[in-house]
Write a protein that holds these residues in place. Structure first.
Motif, PDB file in Angstrom:
ATOM      1  N   ARG A  78       0.842  -1.180   0.000  1.00  0.00           N
ATOM      2  CA  ARG A  78       0.000   0.000   0.000  1.00  0.00           C
ATOM      3  C   ARG A  78       0.884   1.237   0.000  1.00  0.00           C
ATOM      4  N   VAL A  79       0.409   2.286  -0.647  1.00  0.00           N
ATOM      5  CA  VAL A  79       1.095   3.574  -0.665  1.00  0.00           C
ATOM      6  C   VAL A  79       0.105   4.620  -0.171  1.00  0.00           C
ATOM      7  N   ARG A  80       0.530   5.353   0.845  1.00  0.00           N
ATOM      8  CA  ARG A  80      -0.303   6.428   1.399  1.00  0.00           C
ATOM      9  C   ARG A  80       0.367   7.748   1.056  1.00  0.00           C
ATOM     10  N   VAL A  81      -0.353   8.624   0.395  1.00  0.00           N
ATOM     11  CA  VAL A  81       0.164   9.933  -0.013  1.00  0.00           C
ATOM     12  C   VAL A  81      -0.361  10.965   0.978  1.00  0.00           C
ATOM     13  N   GLU A  82       0.569  11.710   1.576  1.00  0.00           N
ATOM     14  CA  GLU A  82       0.217  12.708   2.590  1.00  0.00           C
ATOM     15  C   GLU A  82       0.837  14.051   2.240  1.00  0.00           C
ATOM     16  N   ASP A  83       0.008  15.088   2.202  1.00  0.00           N
ATOM     17  CA  ASP A  83       0.489  16.432   1.871  1.00  0.00           C
ATOM     18  C   ASP A  83       1.498  16.962   2.881  1.00  0.00           C
ATOM     19  N   GLU A  84       1.365  16.591   4.163  1.00  0.00           N
ATOM     20  CA  GLU A  84       2.255  17.100   5.204  1.00  0.00           C
ATOM     21  C   GLU A  84       3.593  16.373   5.253  1.00  0.00           C
ATOM     22  N   MET A  85       3.720  15.264   4.550  1.00  0.00           N
ATOM     23  CA  MET A  85       4.946  14.476   4.598  1.00  0.00           C
ATOM     24  C   MET A  85       6.082  15.268   3.944  1.00  0.00           C
ATOM     25  N   PRO A  86       7.230  15.401   4.623  1.00  0.00           N
ATOM     26  CA  PRO A  86       8.356  16.121   4.024  1.00  0.00           C
ATOM     27  C   PRO A  86       8.875  15.391   2.777  1.00  0.00           C
ATOM     28  N   ASP A  87       9.309  16.155   1.788  1.00  0.00           N
ATOM     29  CA  ASP A  87       9.799  15.570   0.538  1.00  0.00           C
ATOM     30  C   ASP A  87      11.114  14.819   0.710  1.00  0.00           C
ATOM     31  N   ASP A  88      11.863  15.103   1.783  1.00  0.00           N
ATOM     32  CA  ASP A  88      13.160  14.440   1.964  1.00  0.00           C
ATOM     33  C   ASP A  88      13.065  13.174   2.816  1.00  0.00           C
ATOM     34  N   THR A  89      11.845  12.727   3.109  1.00  0.00           N
ATOM     35  CA  THR A  89      11.658  11.554   3.961  1.00  0.00           C
ATOM     36  C   THR A  89      10.613  10.630   3.349  1.00  0.00           C
ATOM     37  N   ILE A  90      10.922   9.341   3.340  1.00  0.00           N
ATOM     38  CA  ILE A  90       9.974   8.311   2.927  1.00  0.00           C
ATOM     39  C   ILE A  90       9.875   7.326   4.081  1.00  0.00           C
ATOM     40  N   LEU A  91       8.671   7.046   4.514  1.00  0.00           N
ATOM     41  CA  LEU A  91       8.482   6.085   5.589  1.00  0.00           C
ATOM     42  C   LEU A  91       7.917   4.787   5.034  1.00  0.00           C
ATOM     43  N   LEU A  92       8.342   3.699   5.621  1.00  0.00           N
ATOM     44  CA  LEU A  92       7.795   2.376   5.355  1.00  0.00           C
ATOM     45  C   LEU A  92       7.511   1.797   6.725  1.00  0.00           C
ATOM     46  N   LEU A  93       6.251   1.530   7.003  1.00  0.00           N
ATOM     47  CA  LEU A  93       5.919   1.115   8.362  1.00  0.00           C
ATOM     48  C   LEU A  93       4.685   0.239   8.406  1.00  0.00           C
ATOM     49  N   HIS A  94       4.568  -0.454   9.518  1.00  0.00           N
ATOM     50  CA  HIS A  94       3.328  -1.152   9.814  1.00  0.00           C
ATOM     51  C   HIS A  94       2.384  -0.094  10.362  1.00  0.00           C
ATOM     52  N   PRO A  95       1.127  -0.064   9.915  1.00  0.00           N
ATOM     53  CA  PRO A  95       0.213   1.001  10.361  1.00  0.00           C
ATOM     54  C   PRO A  95       0.053   1.099  11.873  1.00  0.00           C
ATOM     55  N   ASP A  96       0.259   0.012  12.602  1.00  0.00           N
ATOM     56  CA  ASP A  96       0.126   0.052  14.056  1.00  0.00           C
ATOM     57  C   ASP A  96       1.438   0.380  14.762  1.00  0.00           C
ATOM     58  N   ALA A  97       2.496   0.689  14.007  1.00  0.00           N
ATOM     59  CA  ALA A  97       3.791   1.015  14.606  1.00  0.00           C
ATOM     60  C   ALA A  97       3.814   2.418  15.194  1.00  0.00           C
ATOM     61  N   VAL A  98       2.827   3.219  14.814  1.00  0.00           N
ATOM     62  CA  VAL A  98       2.725   4.583  15.336  1.00  0.00           C
ATOM     63  C   VAL A  98       1.310   4.823  15.830  1.00  0.00           C
ATOM     64  N   GLU A  99       1.219   5.714  16.786  1.00  0.00           N
ATOM     65  CA  GLU A  99      -0.079   6.190  17.244  1.00  0.00           C
ATOM     66  C   GLU A  99      -0.017   7.700  17.180  1.00  0.00           C
ATOM     67  N   GLY A 100      -0.661   8.261  16.154  1.00  0.00           N
ATOM     68  CA  GLY A 100      -0.493   9.684  15.901  1.00  0.00           C
ATOM     69  C   GLY A 100       0.953   9.937  15.510  1.00  0.00           C
ATOM     70  N   GLU A 101       1.651  10.718  16.346  1.00  0.00           N
ATOM     71  CA  GLU A 101       3.069  10.988  16.092  1.00  0.00           C
ATOM     72  C   GLU A 101       3.981  10.210  17.041  1.00  0.00           C
ATOM     73  N   THR A 102       3.410   9.324  17.848  1.00  0.00           N
ATOM     74  CA  THR A 102       4.175   8.544  18.821  1.00  0.00           C
ATOM     75  C   THR A 102       4.637   7.236  18.195  1.00  0.00           C
ATOM     76  N   LEU A 103       5.910   6.917  18.382  1.00  0.00           N
ATOM     77  CA  LEU A 103       6.456   5.665  17.869  1.00  0.00           C
ATOM     78  C   LEU A 103       6.165   4.561  18.872  1.00  0.00           C
ATOM     79  N   VAL A 104       5.240   3.684  18.541  1.00  0.00           N
ATOM     80  CA  VAL A 104       4.839   2.596  19.418  1.00  0.00           C
ATOM     81  C   VAL A 104       5.784   1.406  19.255  1.00  0.00           C
ATOM     82  N   GLU A 105       6.121   1.089  18.001  1.00  0.00           N
ATOM     83  CA  GLU A 105       7.026  -0.015  17.694  1.00  0.00           C
ATOM     84  C   GLU A 105       8.080   0.473  16.695  1.00  0.00           C
ATOM     85  N   PRO A 106       9.150   1.106  17.188  1.00  0.00           N
ATOM     86  CA  PRO A 106      10.159   1.657  16.282  1.00  0.00           C
ATOM     87  C   PRO A 106      10.767   0.606  15.354  1.00  0.00           C
ATOM     88  N   GLU A 107      10.859  -0.630  15.814  1.00  0.00           N
ATOM     89  CA  GLU A 107      11.461  -1.670  14.974  1.00  0.00           C
ATOM     90  C   GLU A 107      10.585  -2.004  13.775  1.00  0.00           C
TER      91      GLU A 107
END
Length: 136
Positions: free
Chosen positions: A95-124
């Motif tokens: 899946r690819v999620r496009v977000e307007d607020e995402m900085p252009d110099d950063t790409i994230l690849l994550l499990h959707p439950d690895a974060v809660e809002g802006e909190t890193l729940v499962e950094p690994e």
């Protein structure tokens, strides 16, 4: 269970926290984000980020790429066989999620439950690609 990566997430703040968390943990044995430098934005560099994540801690099944709108548009323009985000998802197999607020110099690849809002729940369960200072 609903995803903790929701519409209220401040993606600029999330990206900043991901980058900071990894910088604060070098040499420690605490859980931390996988970080990779990327020379630019292409399906190949995203596949390289996926390979790095898979070789570390992440299970590939539910991972989501989070891209800025600019990076998603660049990918669609540069890749001759990709016309839109749906086709990009097919090429990447994620899946690819496009977000307007995402900085252009950063790409994230994550499990959707690895974060809660802006909190890193499962950094690994988070991989971060830092796009080089050259052309994105």
């Amino acid at each position: 269970m609903p995803s903790r990566l929701d519409d209220e997430t401040d993606f600029e703040e999330l990206a900043a926290r991901v980058r900071t968390q990894s910088q604060q943990a070098p040499g420690s044995d605490t859980e931390r984000v996988t970080i990779r430098s990327l020379e630019g934005v292409s399906s190949d560099t995203l596949e390289n980020l996926l390979e790095a994540a898979e070789s570390e801690h992440l299970e590939p099944g539910e991972l989501v790429f989070v891209l800025s709108r600019t990076n998603a548009e660049l990918l669609c323009e540069r890749e001759f066989d990709i016309d839109d985000v749906d086709e990009l998802e097919e090429v990447l197999g994620r899946r690819v999620r496009v977000e307007d607020e995402m900085p252009d110099d950063t790409i994230l690849l994550l499990h959707p439950d690895a974060v809660e809002g802006e909190t890193l729940v499962e950094p690994e369960a988070i991989a971060c690609g830092i796009v080089g200072s050259g052309e994105a």
